[in-house]
Design an enzyme around this catalytic site. Sequence first.
Site, PDB file in Angstrom:
ATOM      1  N   LYS A  39     -49.750 -47.823 -25.573  1.00 23.66           N
ATOM      2  CA  LYS A  39     -50.549 -47.619 -26.677  1.00 23.66           C
ATOM      3  C   LYS A  39     -49.720 -46.481 -27.575  1.00 23.66           C
ATOM      4  O   LYS A  39     -49.322 -45.294 -27.227  1.00 23.66           O
ATOM      5  CB  LYS A  39     -51.795 -46.750 -26.192  1.00 23.66           C
ATOM      6  CG  LYS A  39     -52.718 -46.489 -27.195  1.00 23.66           C
ATOM      7  CD  LYS A  39     -52.522 -45.020 -27.887  1.00 23.66           C
ATOM      8  CE  LYS A  39     -53.712 -44.762 -28.944  1.00 23.66           C
ATOM      9  NZ  LYS A  39     -53.192 -43.630 -29.595  1.00 23.66           N
ATOM     10  N   GLU A  98     -45.127 -35.445 -19.918  1.00 24.89           N
ATOM     11  CA  GLU A  98     -43.917 -34.836 -20.764  1.00 24.89           C
ATOM     12  C   GLU A  98     -44.727 -34.250 -21.844  1.00 24.89           C
ATOM     13  O   GLU A  98     -45.031 -34.785 -22.893  1.00 24.89           O
ATOM     14  CB  GLU A  98     -42.837 -35.784 -20.915  1.00 24.89           C
ATOM     15  CG  GLU A  98     -41.499 -35.168 -21.207  1.00 24.89           C
ATOM     16  CD  GLU A  98     -41.515 -35.063 -22.712  1.00 24.89           C
ATOM     17  OE1 GLU A  98     -41.862 -33.538 -23.171  1.00 24.89           O
ATOM     18  OE2 GLU A  98     -41.047 -35.709 -23.424  1.00 24.89           O
ATOM     19  N   CYS A 110     -39.680 -31.910 -28.423  1.00 28.07           N
ATOM     20  CA  CYS A 110     -40.589 -31.314 -27.649  1.00 28.07           C
ATOM     21  C   CYS A 110     -39.514 -29.979 -27.135  1.00 28.07           C
ATOM     22  O   CYS A 110     -39.781 -29.077 -26.695  1.00 28.07           O
ATOM     23  CB  CYS A 110     -41.099 -31.913 -26.583  1.00 28.07           C
ATOM     24  SG  CYS A 110     -40.133 -33.236 -25.578  1.00 28.07           S
ATOM     25  N   GLU A 133     -46.040 -23.474 -29.383  1.00 27.09           N
ATOM     26  CA  GLU A 133     -45.575 -24.497 -29.763  1.00 27.09           C
ATOM     27  C   GLU A 133     -45.989 -25.003 -31.237  1.00 27.09           C
ATOM     28  O   GLU A 133     -46.776 -25.250 -31.675  1.00 27.09           O
ATOM     29  CB  GLU A 133     -45.379 -25.711 -29.075  1.00 27.09           C
ATOM     30  CG  GLU A 133     -44.567 -27.003 -29.536  1.00 27.09           C
ATOM     31  CD  GLU A 133     -44.591 -28.308 -28.678  1.00 27.09           C
ATOM     32  OE1 GLU A 133     -43.372 -28.745 -28.010  1.00 27.09           O
ATOM     33  OE2 GLU A 133     -45.849 -28.591 -28.149  1.00 27.09           O
TER      34      GLU A 133
END
Length: 480
Positions: free
Chosen positions: A179, A253, A287, A385
């Site tokens: 997906k 992750e 990331c 973040e």
Amino acid sequence: MKHAYDSLYLGGEWRKSASGRTIPVVSPADEQQFATVPLAEPGDVDAAVAAAASALRSPEWAGLTPQQRAGLLERFADELEKNAADRAALTSMQNGMPITIATASEGAAPVGLLRYYAAVARATPIEERRPRIDGMGETVVRREPVGVVAAIVPWNFPQVLTMFKVAPALAAGCTVVLKPAPETTVDALELAAAAERAGLPPGVLNVVTGGGDIGEYLVAHPGVNKVAFTGSTAAGRRIGEVCGKLVRPVTLELGGKSAAIVLDDADLAATVQGLAASSLLNNGQTCYLSTRILAPRSRHDEVVDAVAGLASSLTVGDPLEPDTHIGPLVSRRQRDRVESYIALGKESGATLAAGGGRPDRDRGWFVRPTVFGGVGNDSRIAREEIFGPVLAVIPYDGLDEAVAIANDSDYGLGGTIWTSDVDKGLDVARRVETGSVGVNFYALDVGAPFGGIKSSGLGRELGPEGLAAYFTLKSIFLPR
């Protein structure tokens, strides 16, 4: 329109979605629609999972030896290699990734990952015999595929992060329902076409498209045996909760807010050159980036000036141009989010040393690389973040405080140490609470595990450990 797709890849066939509807794909560089992709419904997910479950048991897949599966992976790699440049350009068109980065990460890297895991599969025995500790015989320890894998990937590095999951899953003998993110679906359908050309048996790889609702339905599907997810920490927590209730294996992750510790002996010119990749890669939409730059107080202003000079020197422009360093952010919503953090930085009392606004362009979701100095580690721009080209320089007094600041984070995914003494850097790296850290550079190693601790994730990808995540172990006890 350059790319119009109306079919999903299910059970080795291209099928119209049950909804018959499509999702527009808009270029972040010029805000123009350049593609459409199908919008899946739950019934399409049901069909994909059923096809994957059927393939898992089929002699065309389950009957293959690891060597035969490795051969299929290598054929898949060969097909991907043929259109590597086109797939790289598709990624750039969809998410704004500079083409020089896309050529390596989206074009070449998926090919290399398939070949790497083909080699690992050949070298990994399905069974091994161990003498029993009590001397009463032996035990056969058998590796078996965990089953149907739901692989959910983000938009920032779509092709390579797909292959972080698909390559080891297929090497282990699993089947996959992929997906992709709605922003980067075109490349996923092109990847499925390459799998078809390579001769993967029907149902081994399936692609369903859509938004978060389709991902949630897939994660909770009773026919799924494992979930592999890369994305935000918030979404990862929800997925982890679902998998926990179902007692379903999951690899997560997630986000990061990594620290670059600049030691007092660092060569600043070399450090700044390295920070271009380790702190601003892919327009800051990576990331593991070291977006908190920790500088000795005695060198703080010097570090701020050098990093600001770097940010100001980078070319912001069309991601398909080879001289572009910083492309657009993936969407208007993402630009709005990044700009809200820039506003917070300005309001916090930190010093704006570079950037802070948009470049002079008529269209596209661009933000100039931005650097703040004099940031406290309790500031929101230091703790949350941002996922954009925004860096915070934080002063420290002494090495112990630097390590304490680096570890004072909800996240633990990446990080870097910058020093003229590599052994000293290694000692500091051992003290940083994170899943990965680089000394004087940062680059993932396909042969070594990658993943995070704390709110940065659960489990590991890459290396032999990445393959092990797709096996379940069976012990068969034998008498003397």
